[in-house]
Enzyme design. Sequence first.
Site, mmCIF file in Angstrom:
data_model
loop_
_atom_site.group_PDB
_atom_site.id
_atom_site.type_symbol
_atom_site.label_atom_id
_atom_site.label_comp_id
_atom_site.label_asym_id
_atom_site.label_seq_id
_atom_site.Cartn_x
_atom_site.Cartn_y
_atom_site.Cartn_z
ATOM 1 N N CYS A 26 0.845 -1.185 0.000
ATOM 2 C CA CYS A 26 0.000 0.000 0.000
ATOM 3 C C CYS A 26 0.890 1.247 0.000
ATOM 4 O O CYS A 26 1.991 1.239 0.524
ATOM 5 C CB CYS A 26 -0.909 0.014 1.227
ATOM 6 S SG CYS A 26 -2.051 1.426 1.229
ATOM 7 N N ASP A 75 0.485 3.750 1.681
ATOM 8 C CA ASP A 75 0.453 4.357 3.010
ATOM 9 C C ASP A 75 1.870 4.678 3.499
ATOM 10 O O ASP A 75 2.777 3.846 3.422
ATOM 11 C CB ASP A 75 -0.227 3.381 3.988
ATOM 12 C CG ASP A 75 -0.603 4.053 5.293
ATOM 13 O OD1 ASP A 75 -1.811 4.182 5.554
ATOM 14 O OD2 ASP A 75 0.318 4.456 6.051
ATOM 15 N N ARG A 117 3.114 4.793 6.249
ATOM 16 C CA ARG A 117 3.611 4.052 7.413
ATOM 17 C C ARG A 117 4.127 2.663 7.061
ATOM 18 O O ARG A 117 4.442 1.883 7.938
ATOM 19 C CB ARG A 117 2.491 3.947 8.459
ATOM 20 C CG ARG A 117 2.014 5.306 8.951
ATOM 21 C CD ARG A 117 0.688 5.230 9.635
ATOM 22 N NE ARG A 117 -0.396 4.903 8.717
ATOM 23 C CZ ARG A 117 -1.679 4.817 9.061
ATOM 24 N NH1 ARG A 117 -2.028 5.042 10.316
ATOM 25 N NH2 ARG A 117 -2.595 4.513 8.174
ATOM 26 N N HIS A 169 -2.318 -3.726 5.062
ATOM 27 C CA HIS A 169 -2.200 -3.346 6.470
ATOM 28 C C HIS A 169 -3.576 -3.064 7.055
ATOM 29 O O HIS A 169 -4.470 -2.576 6.357
ATOM 30 C CB HIS A 169 -1.292 -2.126 6.629
ATOM 31 C CG HIS A 169 -1.830 -0.885 5.981
ATOM 32 N ND1 HIS A 169 -2.399 0.141 6.711
ATOM 33 C CD2 HIS A 169 -1.920 -0.513 4.687
ATOM 34 C CE1 HIS A 169 -2.787 1.093 5.881
ATOM 35 N NE2 HIS A 169 -2.522 0.725 4.641
ATOM 36 N N CYS A 172 -6.357 0.180 6.719
ATOM 37 C CA CYS A 172 -6.057 0.737 5.390
ATOM 38 C C CYS A 172 -7.184 1.688 4.959
ATOM 39 O O CYS A 172 -8.348 1.288 4.866
ATOM 40 C CB CYS A 172 -5.897 -0.385 4.376
ATOM 41 S SG CYS A 172 -5.429 0.208 2.727
HETATM 42 CO CO CO Z 1 -3.452 1.347 2.929
#
Ligand code: CO
Length: 221
Positions: free
Chosen positions: A43, A45, A47, A99, A102
Amino acid sequence: MDRYYYQLLENNVKVAQKRVADDPDYFRNLAKGQQPKVLWIGCSDSRLPANEVTGTRQGEIFVHRNIANMVVHSDMNMLSVLDYAVNVLKVDHVIVCGHYGCGGVEAAMGNKHYGLIDNWLRHIKDVYRLYQDELDGIEDRELRLQRFVEVNVIEQVFDLSKTSIIQNSWEKRKAPHIHGWVYELSTGLIKDLQVTVRLDKDLDQIEEFEPLLISKKGVVE
Ligand code: CO
């Protein structure tokens, strides 16, 4: 320009200096080429940096990231990365890593409109439809979202295994292995969904193999 921006460039110099202090040949060796053993499809993302969560370094993981770690058959970007990783770099493993929490998966669970990204969320909504009975049966919204994240990863593993790139590679060199992982942001730990597509099975058994892999055991713990 704000201070934070300049800090990024300053940090870069510090990191590079530290690497060279530890190993004077570090960048000379990196510049010679890459031989990553892993392709990471994760992803976007912020993090979830592949190297950081796996304790690996530059040169070890070839990376493709998009919102909700999707494998979309018509996505030329993903296919190009996959083709290069599998056929040129000859990676041994492809890891799809989602994750919990999400935002992309969560958005796909609702009916709010977000604009352009709705077109992308459409693909995730398709996954919901495939697992609708199971997901609708989970009353707690948080647990339902967790399971949605997991089945989304599982579905991407299967979609990956059905691409011509992977099918041809399995026939030619019995690799790569494909895995599905979910990262838990609150602990920093990875959960292996055990959806690893094993290569000791004949290609035509993959479809049959699916129900065995989608085990409900140990799912929402
Ligand atoms: Co995500």
